[in-house]
Write an enzyme that holds these catalytic residues in place. Structure first.
Site, PDB file in Angstrom:
ATOM      1  CG  ASP A 109      25.866  14.788  96.460  1.00  0.00           C
ATOM      2  OD1 ASP A 109      25.522  14.325  95.351  1.00  0.00           O
ATOM      3  OD2 ASP A 109      25.117  15.504  97.160  1.00  0.00           O
ATOM      4  CG  HIS A 253      27.897  11.946 100.428  1.00  0.00           C
ATOM      5  ND1 HIS A 253      26.709  11.606 101.042  1.00  0.00           N
ATOM      6  CD2 HIS A 253      27.892  13.296 100.303  1.00  0.00           C
ATOM      7  CE1 HIS A 253      26.007  12.718 101.271  1.00  0.00           C
ATOM      8  NE2 HIS A 253      26.704  13.760 100.843  1.00  0.00           N
TER       9      HIS A 253
END
Length: 302
Positions: A109, A253
Protein backbone atom coordinates in the site's frame (compact mmCIF):
# COMPACT_ATOMS: atom_id res chain seq x y z
CA UNK A 1 64.37 3.33 -67.88
CA UNK A 2 62.32 0.31 -68.92
CA UNK A 3 62.99 -1.32 -65.57
CA UNK A 4 61.51 1.66 -63.70
CA UNK A 5 58.10 1.80 -65.52
CA UNK A 6 56.36 -1.07 -63.75
CA UNK A 7 57.45 0.32 -60.38
CA UNK A 8 56.17 3.81 -61.20
CA UNK A 9 52.81 2.46 -62.39
CA UNK A 10 52.29 0.29 -59.31
CA UNK A 11 53.17 3.12 -57.02
CA UNK A 12 50.62 5.40 -58.71
CA UNK A 13 47.95 2.75 -58.58
CA UNK A 14 48.63 2.19 -54.92
CA UNK A 15 48.38 5.91 -54.16
CA UNK A 16 45.14 6.12 -56.12
CA UNK A 17 43.66 3.15 -54.27
CA UNK A 18 44.67 4.62 -50.93
CA UNK A 19 43.08 7.90 -51.92
CA UNK A 20 39.78 6.24 -52.87
CA UNK A 21 39.83 4.15 -49.71
CA UNK A 22 40.52 7.21 -47.60
CA UNK A 23 37.61 9.11 -49.14
CA UNK A 24 35.26 6.20 -48.58
CA UNK A 25 36.39 5.86 -44.95
CA UNK A 26 36.03 9.58 -44.47
CA UNK A 27 32.54 9.52 -45.95
CA UNK A 28 31.51 6.67 -43.67
CA UNK A 29 32.97 8.29 -40.59
CA UNK A 30 31.70 11.83 -41.06
CA UNK A 31 28.03 11.13 -40.16
CA UNK A 32 29.12 9.40 -36.98
CA UNK A 33 32.07 11.47 -35.77
CA UNK A 34 31.75 14.94 -37.34
CA UNK A 35 33.48 16.76 -34.48
CA UNK A 36 36.14 14.18 -33.66
CA UNK A 37 37.31 13.17 -37.12
CA UNK A 38 40.85 14.39 -36.67
CA UNK A 39 41.44 12.91 -33.24
CA UNK A 40 39.77 9.57 -34.05
CA UNK A 41 41.21 8.98 -37.52
CA UNK A 42 44.07 6.90 -36.15
CA UNK A 43 41.88 4.79 -33.83
CA UNK A 44 40.38 1.39 -34.59
CA UNK A 45 36.58 1.65 -34.70
CA UNK A 46 34.51 -1.29 -33.45
CA UNK A 47 31.34 -1.72 -35.52
CA UNK A 48 29.42 -2.45 -32.29
CA UNK A 49 30.43 0.95 -30.92
CA UNK A 50 29.26 2.60 -34.14
CA UNK A 51 25.89 0.87 -33.90
CA UNK A 52 25.44 1.90 -30.28
CA UNK A 53 26.36 5.51 -30.94
CA UNK A 54 24.00 5.59 -33.92
CA UNK A 55 21.14 4.83 -31.54
CA UNK A 56 20.34 8.33 -30.35
CA UNK A 57 18.68 8.96 -27.01
CA UNK A 58 15.47 9.84 -28.83
CA UNK A 59 15.38 6.47 -30.55
CA UNK A 60 16.08 4.65 -27.29
CA UNK A 61 13.22 6.49 -25.58
CA UNK A 62 10.94 5.74 -28.55
CA UNK A 63 11.75 2.03 -28.31
CA UNK A 64 11.14 2.03 -24.55
CA UNK A 65 7.82 3.82 -25.04
CA UNK A 66 6.77 1.34 -27.72
CA UNK A 67 7.63 -1.61 -25.48
CA UNK A 68 5.70 -0.11 -22.57
CA UNK A 69 2.65 0.47 -24.75
CA UNK A 70 2.81 -3.16 -25.81
CA UNK A 71 3.04 -4.31 -22.18
CA UNK A 72 0.11 -2.11 -21.23
CA UNK A 73 -2.03 -3.51 -24.05
CA UNK A 74 -1.12 -7.03 -22.98
CA UNK A 75 -2.09 -6.23 -19.40
CA UNK A 76 -5.47 -4.92 -20.50
CA UNK A 77 -6.01 -7.87 -22.85
CA UNK A 78 -5.34 -10.29 -19.99
CA UNK A 79 -7.78 -8.41 -17.74
CA UNK A 80 -4.99 -8.10 -15.24
CA UNK A 81 -7.20 -6.53 -12.57
CA UNK A 82 -10.52 -8.06 -13.60
CA UNK A 83 -12.48 -9.95 -10.98
CA UNK A 84 -15.29 -12.53 -11.15
CA UNK A 85 -18.76 -10.99 -11.13
CA UNK A 86 -19.54 -12.58 -7.77
CA UNK A 87 -17.01 -10.27 -6.09
CA UNK A 88 -18.29 -6.98 -7.50
CA UNK A 89 -19.23 -4.76 -4.56
CA UNK A 90 -17.99 -7.37 -2.10
CA UNK A 91 -15.56 -6.98 0.78
CA UNK A 92 -12.85 -9.63 0.96
CA UNK A 93 -10.64 -10.39 3.95
CA UNK A 94 -9.24 -13.60 2.45
CA UNK A 95 -10.20 -16.26 -0.06
CA UNK A 96 -12.13 -19.26 1.21
CA UNK A 97 -10.05 -22.16 -0.05
CA UNK A 98 -9.38 -25.75 1.06
CA UNK A 99 -6.45 -26.11 3.49
CA UNK A 100 -4.47 -27.91 0.81
CA UNK A 101 -4.67 -24.93 -1.55
CA UNK A 102 -1.63 -23.19 -0.12
CA UNK A 103 -1.65 -19.85 -1.91
CA UNK A 104 -1.00 -16.40 -0.47
CA UNK A 105 -1.28 -12.88 -1.90
CA UNK A 106 1.31 -10.22 -1.09
CA UNK A 107 -0.09 -6.68 -1.22
CA UNK A 108 1.65 -3.32 -0.89
CA UNK A 109 0.00 0.00 0.00
CA UNK A 110 0.63 3.75 -0.19
CA UNK A 111 3.09 3.88 -3.11
CA UNK A 112 4.54 4.31 -5.52
CA UNK A 113 7.58 5.55 -3.62
CA UNK A 114 10.94 6.24 -5.28
CA UNK A 115 12.71 5.11 -2.10
CA UNK A 116 10.92 1.80 -1.56
CA UNK A 117 8.93 0.63 -4.58
CA UNK A 118 11.95 -0.11 -6.84
CA UNK A 119 13.53 -2.22 -4.08
CA UNK A 120 10.31 -4.18 -3.55
CA UNK A 121 9.97 -4.72 -7.30
CA UNK A 122 13.54 -6.01 -7.54
CA UNK A 123 12.95 -8.52 -4.72
CA UNK A 124 9.73 -9.76 -6.35
CA UNK A 125 11.44 -10.05 -9.73
CA UNK A 126 14.34 -12.00 -8.25
CA UNK A 127 11.87 -14.44 -6.68
CA UNK A 128 9.55 -14.59 -9.72
CA UNK A 129 6.56 -13.35 -7.71
CA UNK A 130 3.70 -11.09 -8.77
CA UNK A 131 2.17 -8.80 -6.16
CA UNK A 132 -0.75 -6.39 -5.90
CA UNK A 133 -0.01 -2.68 -5.39
CA UNK A 134 -2.69 -0.38 -3.96
CA UNK A 135 -1.50 3.04 -5.08
CA UNK A 136 -2.34 6.50 -3.76
CA UNK A 137 -3.43 8.79 -6.58
CA UNK A 138 -1.25 11.76 -5.71
CA UNK A 139 1.81 9.50 -5.40
CA UNK A 140 1.12 7.97 -8.81
CA UNK A 141 0.78 11.48 -10.21
CA UNK A 142 4.23 12.34 -8.85
CA UNK A 143 5.85 9.07 -9.94
CA UNK A 144 4.02 7.76 -13.03
CA UNK A 145 7.10 5.88 -14.22
CA UNK A 146 6.92 3.61 -11.19
CA UNK A 147 3.25 2.92 -11.84
CA UNK A 148 4.13 1.96 -15.41
CA UNK A 149 6.88 -0.30 -14.14
CA UNK A 150 4.51 -2.07 -11.74
CA UNK A 151 2.25 -3.02 -14.64
CA UNK A 152 5.08 -3.66 -17.11
CA UNK A 153 6.58 -6.23 -14.73
CA UNK A 154 3.29 -8.11 -14.47
CA UNK A 155 1.98 -6.93 -11.10
CA UNK A 156 -1.56 -5.78 -10.38
CA UNK A 157 -2.23 -2.09 -9.71
CA UNK A 158 -5.26 -1.03 -7.68
CA UNK A 159 -7.01 1.95 -6.06
CA UNK A 160 -6.10 3.27 -2.58
CA UNK A 161 -7.79 6.72 -2.89
CA UNK A 162 -6.20 9.98 -3.94
CA UNK A 163 -5.05 11.49 -0.63
CA UNK A 164 -5.14 8.55 1.81
CA UNK A 165 -7.29 10.57 4.20
CA UNK A 166 -8.96 9.05 7.28
CA UNK A 167 -11.45 11.81 8.10
CA UNK A 168 -15.08 11.81 7.01
CA UNK A 169 -15.79 12.83 3.39
CA UNK A 170 -19.13 13.67 1.81
CA UNK A 171 -20.28 11.81 -1.33
CA UNK A 172 -18.68 14.35 -3.68
CA UNK A 173 -15.30 14.16 -1.94
CA UNK A 174 -15.51 10.38 -1.78
CA UNK A 175 -16.21 10.22 -5.52
CA UNK A 176 -13.20 12.44 -6.16
CA UNK A 177 -10.94 10.21 -4.06
CA UNK A 178 -11.93 7.02 -5.85
CA UNK A 179 -12.68 8.16 -9.41
CA UNK A 180 -9.65 10.39 -9.87
CA UNK A 181 -7.34 7.62 -8.74
CA UNK A 182 -8.86 5.02 -11.06
CA UNK A 183 -8.84 7.48 -13.95
CA UNK A 184 -5.15 8.24 -13.39
CA UNK A 185 -4.30 4.53 -13.14
CA UNK A 186 -5.95 4.03 -16.53
CA UNK A 187 -4.27 7.09 -18.04
CA UNK A 188 -0.81 6.06 -16.83
CA UNK A 189 -0.94 2.28 -17.27
CA UNK A 190 -3.91 1.44 -19.50
CA UNK A 191 -5.43 -0.73 -16.77
CA UNK A 192 -9.01 -0.32 -15.55
CA UNK A 193 -8.95 -1.50 -11.97
CA UNK A 194 -11.89 -3.08 -10.15
CA UNK A 195 -9.98 -3.34 -6.86
CA UNK A 196 -10.16 -0.88 -3.97
CA UNK A 197 -8.64 -0.76 -0.51
CA UNK A 198 -9.86 1.86 1.97
CA UNK A 199 -7.01 3.63 3.81
CA UNK A 200 -6.62 2.13 7.28
CA UNK A 201 -9.37 -0.33 6.43
CA UNK A 202 -11.89 2.36 7.46
CA UNK A 203 -15.42 1.67 6.24
CA UNK A 204 -17.27 4.63 7.77
CA UNK A 205 -15.71 7.78 6.28
CA UNK A 206 -17.19 7.77 2.77
CA UNK A 207 -14.83 6.29 0.13
CA UNK A 208 -15.53 2.67 1.13
CA UNK A 209 -19.29 3.05 0.64
CA UNK A 210 -18.79 4.93 -2.63
CA UNK A 211 -16.46 2.22 -3.98
CA UNK A 212 -18.87 -0.50 -2.90
CA UNK A 213 -21.73 1.22 -4.72
CA UNK A 214 -19.55 1.47 -7.82
CA UNK A 215 -19.05 -2.33 -7.74
CA UNK A 216 -15.41 -2.29 -6.70
CA UNK A 217 -14.19 -5.28 -4.73
CA UNK A 218 -12.92 -3.88 -1.44
CA UNK A 219 -9.81 -5.84 -0.54
CA UNK A 220 -8.92 -6.00 3.14
CA UNK A 221 -6.37 -8.41 4.65
CA UNK A 222 -5.98 -11.42 6.90
CA UNK A 223 -2.31 -10.95 7.84
CA UNK A 224 -1.09 -7.53 8.94
CA UNK A 225 2.66 -6.86 9.01
CA UNK A 226 2.01 -3.70 11.08
CA UNK A 227 5.02 -2.28 9.21
CA UNK A 228 3.57 1.24 9.40
CA UNK A 229 4.70 1.31 13.07
CA UNK A 230 8.23 0.26 12.02
CA UNK A 231 8.67 -2.84 14.18
CA UNK A 232 12.00 -4.64 14.09
CA UNK A 233 12.61 -6.81 11.05
CA UNK A 234 12.18 -10.02 13.07
CA UNK A 235 8.92 -8.74 14.61
CA UNK A 236 7.62 -7.71 11.19
CA UNK A 237 8.29 -11.20 9.84
CA UNK A 238 6.59 -12.74 12.88
CA UNK A 239 3.52 -10.51 12.39
CA UNK A 240 3.10 -11.74 8.82
CA UNK A 241 3.66 -15.43 9.46
CA UNK A 242 1.56 -15.62 12.64
CA UNK A 243 -1.73 -15.09 10.76
CA UNK A 244 -0.76 -16.80 7.52
CA UNK A 245 -3.14 -19.41 6.10
CA UNK A 246 -4.24 -20.70 2.67
CA UNK A 247 -6.08 -18.01 0.72
CA UNK A 248 -4.65 -15.28 2.91
CA UNK A 249 -3.93 -11.66 2.01
CA UNK A 250 -0.79 -10.08 3.48
CA UNK A 251 -0.74 -6.33 4.13
CA UNK A 252 2.58 -4.51 3.71
CA UNK A 253 3.59 -1.02 2.58
CA UNK A 254 5.94 0.26 -0.10
CA UNK A 255 5.04 3.91 0.57
CA UNK A 256 3.84 6.28 3.26
CA UNK A 257 7.16 6.65 5.04
CA UNK A 258 10.36 4.81 5.81
CA UNK A 259 9.77 1.20 4.74
CA UNK A 260 13.36 -0.02 5.00
CA UNK A 261 12.35 -2.71 7.50
CA UNK A 262 9.73 -4.02 5.08
CA UNK A 263 12.33 -4.19 2.33
CA UNK A 264 14.72 -6.02 4.64
CA UNK A 265 12.06 -8.46 5.84
CA UNK A 266 10.51 -9.28 2.46
CA UNK A 267 13.09 -11.85 1.25
CA UNK A 268 12.79 -13.81 4.52
CA UNK A 269 8.98 -13.64 4.41
CA UNK A 270 9.05 -15.09 0.90
CA UNK A 271 11.50 -17.80 1.96
CA UNK A 272 9.37 -18.74 4.99
CA UNK A 273 6.22 -19.09 2.91
CA UNK A 274 7.99 -21.24 0.33
CA UNK A 275 9.38 -23.52 3.03
CA UNK A 276 5.79 -24.05 4.17
CA UNK A 277 4.73 -25.01 0.65
CA UNK A 278 2.98 -21.78 -0.36
CA UNK A 279 2.88 -20.27 -3.82
CA UNK A 280 2.20 -16.61 -4.50
CA UNK A 281 -0.74 -15.16 -6.43
CA UNK A 282 -2.21 -11.74 -7.19
CA UNK A 283 -5.57 -10.64 -5.79
CA UNK A 284 -7.43 -11.30 -9.08
CA UNK A 285 -5.87 -14.78 -9.23
CA UNK A 286 -6.86 -15.40 -5.61
CA UNK A 287 -10.47 -14.40 -6.27
CA UNK A 288 -10.53 -16.53 -9.40
CA UNK A 289 -9.44 -19.54 -7.34
CA UNK A 290 -12.24 -18.96 -4.83
CA UNK A 291 -14.76 -18.50 -7.63
CA UNK A 292 -13.77 -21.84 -9.17
CA UNK A 293 -13.90 -23.50 -5.76
CA UNK A 294 -17.43 -22.16 -5.18
CA UNK A 295 -18.55 -23.41 -8.58
CA UNK A 296 -17.09 -26.84 -7.85
CA UNK A 297 -18.87 -27.04 -4.49
CA UNK A 298 -22.15 -25.93 -6.08
CA UNK A 299 -21.81 -28.51 -8.86
CA UNK A 300 -21.15 -31.31 -6.37
CA UNK A 301 -24.34 -30.45 -4.45
CA UNK A 302 -26.52 -31.00 -7.53
Amino acid sequence: MENNKPFSWSQGALIALLGVGGCLSLGLMLPIFPSNLQTQSTQIIDIKDVSLQALTQERIEAIKSSMLTSWQKEAVAKGISDIPNSFQGATIMEAKLPPGEKVIALTFDDGPSPQNTPQVLEILKKNNIKGTFFVVGQMLQEHPGLGKRVVAEGHVIANHTWHHWYHYMNPQASAFEVDNTSNLIYKVTGVKTSLFRPPGGIKTNGPYNYAKNQKYASIMWSSDSVDYSRPSVSKLISNVMREARPGGIVLMHDGGGNRSHTVQALPQIISNFRKQGYRFVTIPELLELQDKQSQTVAANKK
